[in-house]
Scaffold this motif. Structure first.
Motif, PDB file in Angstrom:
ATOM      1  N   UNK A   1       0.869  -1.165   0.000  1.00 31.04           N
ATOM      2  CA  UNK A   1       0.000   0.000   0.000  1.00 31.04           C
ATOM      3  C   UNK A   1       0.911   1.222   0.000  1.00 31.04           C
ATOM      4  N   UNK A   2       0.490   2.288  -0.619  1.00 27.22           N
ATOM      5  CA  UNK A   2       1.338   3.467  -0.639  1.00 27.22           C
ATOM      6  C   UNK A   2       2.175   3.538  -1.895  1.00 27.22           C
TER       7      UNK A   2
ATOM      8  N   UNK B   1       1.946   4.184  -5.419  1.00 23.83           N
ATOM      9  CA  UNK B   1       0.838   4.806  -6.141  1.00 23.83           C
ATOM     10  C   UNK B   1       0.803   4.420  -7.614  1.00 23.83           C
ATOM     11  N   UNK B   2      -0.034   3.442  -7.950  1.00 25.40           N
ATOM     12  CA  UNK B   2      -0.280   3.111  -9.354  1.00 25.40           C
ATOM     13  C   UNK B   2      -1.628   2.401  -9.421  1.00 25.40           C
ATOM     14  N   UNK B   3      -2.286   2.440 -10.577  1.00 27.08           N
ATOM     15  CA  UNK B   3      -3.598   1.799 -10.643  1.00 27.08           C
ATOM     16  C   UNK B   3      -3.460   0.285 -10.575  1.00 27.08           C
TER      17      UNK B   3
ATOM     18  N   UNK C   1      -4.610  -3.541  -6.014  1.00 23.38           N
ATOM     19  CA  UNK C   1      -4.878  -3.167  -4.622  1.00 23.38           C
ATOM     20  C   UNK C   1      -5.714  -4.188  -3.866  1.00 23.38           C
TER      21      UNK C   1
ATOM     22  N   UNK D   1      -5.657  -4.799   0.232  1.00 22.39           N
ATOM     23  CA  UNK D   1      -6.846  -4.444   1.012  1.00 22.39           C
ATOM     24  C   UNK D   1      -7.251  -5.602   1.921  1.00 22.39           C
TER      25      UNK D   1
ATOM     26  N   UNK E   1     -10.928   2.856  -7.403  1.00 17.69           N
ATOM     27  CA  UNK E   1      -9.750   3.619  -6.979  1.00 17.69           C
ATOM     28  C   UNK E   1      -8.708   3.626  -8.110  1.00 17.69           C
TER      29      UNK E   1
ATOM     30  N   UNK F   1      -6.751   6.759  -9.806  1.00 22.59           N
ATOM     31  CA  UNK F   1      -5.282   6.851  -9.844  1.00 22.59           C
ATOM     32  C   UNK F   1      -4.807   7.059 -11.280  1.00 22.59           C
TER      33      UNK F   1
ATOM     34  N   UNK G   1      -5.337  10.632 -12.267  1.00 24.43           N
ATOM     35  CA  UNK G   1      -4.346  11.518 -11.643  1.00 24.43           C
ATOM     36  C   UNK G   1      -3.004  11.444 -12.375  1.00 24.43           C
ATOM     37  N   UNK G   2      -2.582  10.208 -12.658  1.00 21.69           N
ATOM     38  CA  UNK G   2      -1.278  10.033 -13.318  1.00 21.69           C
ATOM     39  C   UNK G   2      -1.293  10.642 -14.723  1.00 21.69           C
TER      40      UNK G   2
ATOM     41  N   UNK H   1      -5.895   2.901   1.320  1.00 21.34           N
ATOM     42  CA  UNK H   1      -4.922   2.747   0.238  1.00 21.34           C
ATOM     43  C   UNK H   1      -3.786   3.772   0.356  1.00 21.34           C
ATOM     44  N   UNK H   2      -3.823   4.568   1.424  1.00 18.86           N
ATOM     45  CA  UNK H   2      -2.828   5.625   1.671  1.00 18.86           C
ATOM     46  C   UNK H   2      -2.757   6.602   0.495  1.00 18.86           C
ATOM     47  N   UNK H   3      -3.911   6.870  -0.091  1.00 14.27           N
ATOM     48  CA  UNK H   3      -3.972   7.789  -1.226  1.00 14.27           C
ATOM     49  C   UNK H   3      -4.624   9.112  -0.837  1.00 14.27           C
TER      50      UNK H   3
ATOM     51  N   UNK I   1      -2.388  11.827  -1.600  1.00 13.84           N
ATOM     52  CA  UNK I   1      -1.854  11.849  -2.954  1.00 13.84           C
ATOM     53  C   UNK I   1      -2.766  12.678  -3.852  1.00 13.84           C
TER      54      UNK I   1
END
Lengths: 558, 110
Positions: free
Chosen positions: A509-510, A512-514, A517, A521, B59, B63, B66-67, B92-94, B97
């Motif tokens: 987690x953390x 950042x990419x699609x 997840x 989770x 989500x 993301x 955003x990218x 998700x710690x987003x 972000x």
């Protein structure tokens, strides 16, 4: 000089002899026959076969034909004709033995046999000579010719090969015999360990020997007053003598604990006995105790055994040994520990577990063991112990490893709160989430935790649809929600081809990419999860668990 | 609450309004709407005050938006994020972000 007919006769003889040696399954029968045929064919009065004894280095007569039995005669390498043939790995021909300085006439003097003429050829293998064949005196008084030496050399080659093969086979048979006996010893040792009790029994043990046999042991047995006594021990050293000692010490500890003697006295008695009987330098680390199911009280004492580990809702507490190992000094007073077990888990690990290490890393130590236990907290005692052993097996175990777990199994059977089959289609998920929310609400699960659990289950369903079924289809996924006391269980069964748990991709987690997840989770939201093949190897079962904590997870007024 | 995904243009700003439960069954539609909005303008916000549920595929669509915006120097933010969505973003710690705005005015002001 042999003419054409003689040559054919010689070839027939050789072919037959070589075949007999090559096909022989029992050289003890084939070789004497072969030697007799050689003596006859070469018209020799006597023939003998000598082999080097690898243990003594002497050359010993193993077979002979002729008027004098010299089986068992031992010669030094280099001594006499035979000794020379072996030492020099060359054929020796003696035309007149009585005047030839190489000939050892001692045997003649002792037996009355008169040696006139000799051919001796070494039995040669890839690793050098292993013995020699000798023929003595042509019948009728003639002399041996060079052709006779060539013939004997031709016979010696397959004989050497056959003997060497037989020796290798003997070595293999011996190895197999030792392995079989070790296997038997290991099975007998395992029989000494107590049988897993059926039903709700509070003690489970597992022993992983580092080699065929183990120096570790554990035991539990019922006391006359209804309490349960337990023992775990570790003999210093490894291998066969540690294993034999283990058998003795295990029975000593059972014998000295059968009357329900308090653990400190129990150890003291076993210690005094061990000091008298153990050999110099040997000692035994052991922990003994008693558990009373009626009030949940545990009392135990440790003689140099690694720290006992108590896991409760508050975390871990460890209890170091109360005295030195058994068998070192007599008349030791051991301390004792008392605690009330309640729902907690008490672990006893032999130091093999603490010394386990990941390839190329430090041993995991007590800290590593705690982390390992903590990662399986959600599981019931038996699957938890299996999961721990699974973790340990994946590491390098240098020593025997034994774990004994004392914990009351949960009393009530799991209650099924939801049993919902649905087609593996993304459109179904909304309805599934609604049904799951209702079921969790009915259990008084607070909205925050409820939504998190719904998310985890939804992610799991999504993964089944996407990765197990490879997209929407009309096959079934079944969601079951169960509750056993404060433990919620979520089970997803599918009929898709088996998914390899090792191949499930995950990420931190953390990062950042699609995508990707779902599994993080589930991992973050549930206490633990595991993916297994379905019953009869069909489909997959994903099990997730979450323990409800009374402070906050539950709405009190429901 | 029915699922809904509507894009509205307010001056130079496109707002993609989501309603309902964003999950695997229609997250691709959400993804396309976001990428289409970013193709049309340099300032995009996803309004989520009436989203009661979002899963990891939803989500992922955010993301990706955003990218995409960052790589082209565009503005991309989340507007009026509901409690349910915020919980998943935090998980998700987003939550730090994405630029997150309380309402459309704040989002347009950047």
């Amino acid at each position: 000089m042999p003419d054409g007919a003689d040559e054919r006769r010689a070839l027939d003889f050789l072919a037959e002899l070589i075949q007999a040696l090559a096909l022989s399954t029992d050289l003890r029968k084939t070789l004497p026959m072969a030697l007799g045929r050689i003596a006859d064919f070469m018209q020799a009065e006597a023939a003998s076969l000598f082999l080097v004894d690898p243990a003594s280095g002497l050359i010993e007569c193993r077979l002979c034909v002729g008027p004098v039995d010299i089986v068992g005669l031992k010669l030094e390498v280099g001594q006499g004709i035979i000794g020379r043939a072996v030492a020099q790995n060359t054929t020796q021909i003696v035309r007149d033995a009585q005047t030839d300085a190489r000939v050892n006439v001692r045997v003649d003097a002792e037996t009355g046999f008169i040696t006139r003429s000799i051919i001796c050829v070494p039995l040669t293998t890839g690793e050098g000579p292993i013995g020699a064949i000798e023929v003595i005196n042509r019948r009728g008084g003639g002399l041996f010719e060079i052709e006779d030496a060539v013939l004997l050399e031709t016979v010696a080659a397959p004989a050497a090969l056959a003997i060497n093969n037989a020796r290798l086979v003997d070595g293999l048979v011996e190895q197999q015999r030792i392995r079989r006996e070790l296997d038997l010893a290991r099975r007998m040792q395992r029989m000494l360990l107590p049988k897993r009790r059926r039903g709700k029994f509070p003690l489970i043990g597992i022993n992983l020997p580092a080699h065929e046999i183990s120096g570790d042991f554990y035991d539990y047995f019922d006391l006359p007053d209804g309490r349960i006594a337990f023992v775990i021990g570790d003999i210093s050293g490894k291998g066969l003598d540690a294993a034999f000692l283990m058998v003795r010490v295990a029975s000593l500890l059972r014998w000295s604990g059968k009357d329900g003697l308090a653990p400190a006295q129990w150890l003291a008695r076993a210690n005094n006995e061990s000091c008298q009987t153990l050999n110099e330098g040997r000692f035994v680390c052991a922990l003994v105790g008693q558990y009373d199911r009626s009030d949940g009280s545990v009392v135990f004492a440790s003689a140099g055994f690694p720290p006992a580990l108590l896991q409760s809702a508050k975390g871990f507490e460890s209890f170091i040994a109360d005295g030195p190992p058994l068998g070192i000094l007599p008349d030791i007073d051991y301390g004792e520990r008392r605690l009330t077990l309640g729902d907690d888990a008490l672990y006893f690990f032999s130091d093999g577990a603490i010394d386990a290490r990941e390839a190329g890393q430090e041993r995991i130590g007590n800290e590593g063991l705690r982390d390992m236990i903590a990662s399986h907290t959600g599981l019931a005692p038996e699957p938890r112990l299996r999961a721990l052993i699974g973790d340990l097996k994946r590491m390098q175990l240098a020593d025997d490893t034994t774990v004994l777990l004392l914990q009351e199994p949960r009393g009530t059977a799991a209650q099924t709160l939801l049993d919902l089959p649905f087609p593996a289609r993304a459109e179904e998920l909304r309805r599934v989430r609604a049904r799951l929310r209702e079921a969790l609400d009915a259990q008084g699960v607070g909205p925050e935790l409820r939504d998190r659990l719904v998310l985890a289950v939804d992610e799991a369903c999504t993964n089944v649809i996407r990765h197990a079924y490879c997209g929407n289809c009309d096959d079934t996924i079944t969601l079951r929600l169960t509750r056993e006391r404060d433990m919620l269980g979520f089970e997803l069964r599918d009929e898709a081809p088996a998914v390899d748990p090792e191949k499930i991709t995950t990420r931190d987690l953390g990062d950042c990419r699609p995508g990707g997840l779902g599994v993080p989770f589930i991992r973050a939201l549930m206490d633990d999860w595991q993916l297994e093949p379905g019953t009869d190897g069909k489909g997959n079962v994903l099990r997730m668990r979450k323990r409800l904590h009374s402070d906050g997870d539950l709405e009190t007024n429901k | 609450m029915n699922n809904e995904c509507v894009s509205e243009t307010v001056g130079d700003y496109v707002v993609v309004r989501l309603r309902g439960e964003v999950d695997l069954s229609w997250s691709q539609q959400v993804r396309k709407a976001i990428l289409a909005a970013l193709g049309a303008t340099g300032k995009v916000g996803v309004e989520m005050s009436e989203v009661s549920y979002i899963d990891s595929s939803g989500i992922a669509a955010l993301v990706e938006g955003l990218q995409n915006a960052r790589s082209k120097g565009q503005q991309f933010g989340l507007v009026g994020v509901s409690k349910a969505v915020m919980a998943v973003l935090q998980l998700a710690r987003l939550d730090r972000v994405f630029p997150i705005f309380p309402d459309l005015d704040a989002a347009r002001a950047g």
